[in-house]
Write a protein that holds these residues in place. Structure first.
Motif, mmCIF file in Angstrom:
data_model
loop_
_atom_site.group_PDB
_atom_site.id
_atom_site.type_symbol
_atom_site.label_atom_id
_atom_site.label_comp_id
_atom_site.label_asym_id
_atom_site.label_seq_id
_atom_site.Cartn_x
_atom_site.Cartn_y
_atom_site.Cartn_z
ATOM 1 N N HIS A 20 -14.399 53.720 -76.856
ATOM 2 C CA HIS A 20 -15.472 52.713 -76.897
ATOM 3 C C HIS A 20 -16.813 53.379 -76.610
ATOM 4 N N ASP A 33 -18.177 56.939 -68.751
ATOM 5 C CA ASP A 33 -17.659 55.680 -69.319
ATOM 6 C C ASP A 33 -18.611 55.155 -70.366
ATOM 7 N N ASN A 34 -18.595 55.540 -71.576
ATOM 8 C CA ASN A 34 -17.605 56.387 -72.162
ATOM 9 C C ASN A 34 -18.271 57.322 -73.171
ATOM 10 N N GLU A 58 -16.192 46.865 -75.374
ATOM 11 C CA GLU A 58 -15.004 47.080 -74.526
ATOM 12 C C GLU A 58 -15.257 46.536 -73.130
ATOM 13 N N GLU A 59 -16.472 46.784 -72.644
ATOM 14 C CA GLU A 59 -16.822 46.389 -71.275
ATOM 15 C C GLU A 59 -16.891 44.866 -71.126
ATOM 16 N N ASP A 80 -10.957 57.296 -72.925
ATOM 17 C CA ASP A 80 -11.899 56.520 -72.119
ATOM 18 C C ASP A 80 -11.950 57.147 -70.726
#
Ligand SMILES: [Zn+2]
Length: 379
Positions: free
Chosen positions: A200, A218-219, A250-251, A278
């Motif tokens: 991501h 991240d990331n 993604e978050e 990740d």
């Protein structure tokens, strides 16, 4: 002369690996930079990052999955593009370092006293809560709550909070446009067999007009590793196809990968294996593979290769977990590993997850491990 040739060969092979890590480091710095504003929901950060990734794919000569590298989708997002002012006991606090506002918070303008509820929690009004924390951790919300909550770093602020002045602005976006970025290196012999590599690229974005979350580990690290693999495979096509997806949102709850599995651009049945990266920017203490116990054969192959070449100091095994973008693929029956590294700096979902302090110490080993694993797995 012979000595010189050996030296030259050694130098060029060293330079070859160095080039890879130079590119990867450059990408981590670039993706974590202010220009991409935490690859999130304000100042166009996520879109700028997506466009940059698509341009890199294009440079390498990757083939889009459809007519475009980008797969667009929408999600609701609570954002903080404007005012982010907090003063406690007359002292102005620095966003990100001294405080964060909880991601679901609505706008608030308030000046008044705080009443202590317990040792860590304080109320200014029924709509404004203050909590003392040892570590500030931010995230992304897809809805707006009733109460504005402020987390204060108690290491930086040692007094008891008594008075507060706040002026915080949120902006809820019901249809925020995000895009997954997808590209393929076609197989020379079995183009319908795909090994998929994913990471991501989104992070938390910014909080107010002056603070962004770089998200180096991240990331940016996972995406930089994906890009260097894409670059390598584009120059060295394999018998099987290799797909690359940089997921958005993604978050916000694995929303990009969820959308992709519900709207695949290539038949999911063609994916023989998926590797999701990740949080791969460290590695002093080894790495962990999620789904290792679900796919024991693939995991033992990975260990065999690693033992033989002594790449990573330790590979830990984990079972199924819905903690990154591999999840919705393996739920649909696609064999998938999620790899993350351990050790080194522990910054997570805060403003300290910066490229300057990210060691990337296992980058070369991880790269070679993945290339060797793919080769053996797909033959
Ligand atoms: Zn992540």
């Amino acid at each position: 002369m012979k000595k010189l040739l050996i030296l030259l060969a050694l130098f060029s092979s060293l330079r070859c690996f160095a080039q890879d890590s130079v590119y990867t480091r450059k990408m981590v710095n670039k993706l974590s930079s202010k220009a991409f504003w935490g690859r999130g929901y304000t100042k166009d950060g996520m879109k700028k990052a997506a466009d940059f990734l698509a341009a890199e794919y294009n440079k390498f000569g990757l083939v889009p999955f459809s007519n475009n590298y980008k797969q667009d989708f929408n999600l609701p997002a609570n954002t903080f593009p404007g005012k982010m002012h907090v003063e406690i006991n007359g002292k102005k606090l620095v966003p990100g370092k001294d405080f964060v506002v909880n991601n679901e918070s609505p706008s608030i303008k308030f000046m008044g006293n705080l009443t202590q509820k317990d040792s860590l929690n304080f109320l200014a009004s029924p709509l404004l809560k203050v909590s003392l924390k040892d570590k500030l951790t931010w995230s992304v919300a897809t809805e707006v709550g009733e109460i504005t909550q402020i987390q204060i770093n108690r290491k930086n602020f040692k007094e008891l909070p008594k008075e507060i002045t706040v002026d915080i602005e949120n902006q809820f976006i019901p249809n925020f446009k995000a895009s997954n970025v997808c590209g393929l290196v076609k197989g020379t012999k079995y183009p319908d067999s795909i090994l998929m590599i994913t990471a991501h690229y989104d992070h938390l974005g910014g909080m107010g007009t002056g603070t962004y979350f770089p998200g180096a580990n991240d990331n940016a690290a996972g995406v930089a590793t994906l890009l260097s693999l894409a670059k390598y495979y584009a120059a060295n096509p394999q018998p099987y196809s290799i797909g690359f997806i940089c997921f958005a949102a993604e978050e916000a709850g694995l929303l990009g990968s969820k959308y992709y599995t519900e709207n695949p651009l290539l038949p999911l049945s063609k994916i023989k294996f998926l590797i999701n990266l990740d949080l791969v920017g460290t590695g002093e203490a080894g790495m962990t593979v999620v789904n290792a116990s679900v796919y024991p054969k693939a995991f033992s192959l990975l260990n065999q290769i690693n033992d033989e070449h002594k790449y990573i100091s330790k590979i830990n095994s984990r079972g199924k977990a819905a903690n990154s973008d591999h999840y919705f693929f393996s739920e649909k029956g696609i064999p998938a590993f999620f790899i993350y590294t351990q050790g080194g700096p522990s910054a997570y979902h805060d403003v300290f997850d910066k490229p300057e302090t990210l060691p990337l110490n296992e980058y070369n080993d991880l790269f070679k491990l993945i290339v060797d694993f793919n080769k053996k797995l797909m033959k």
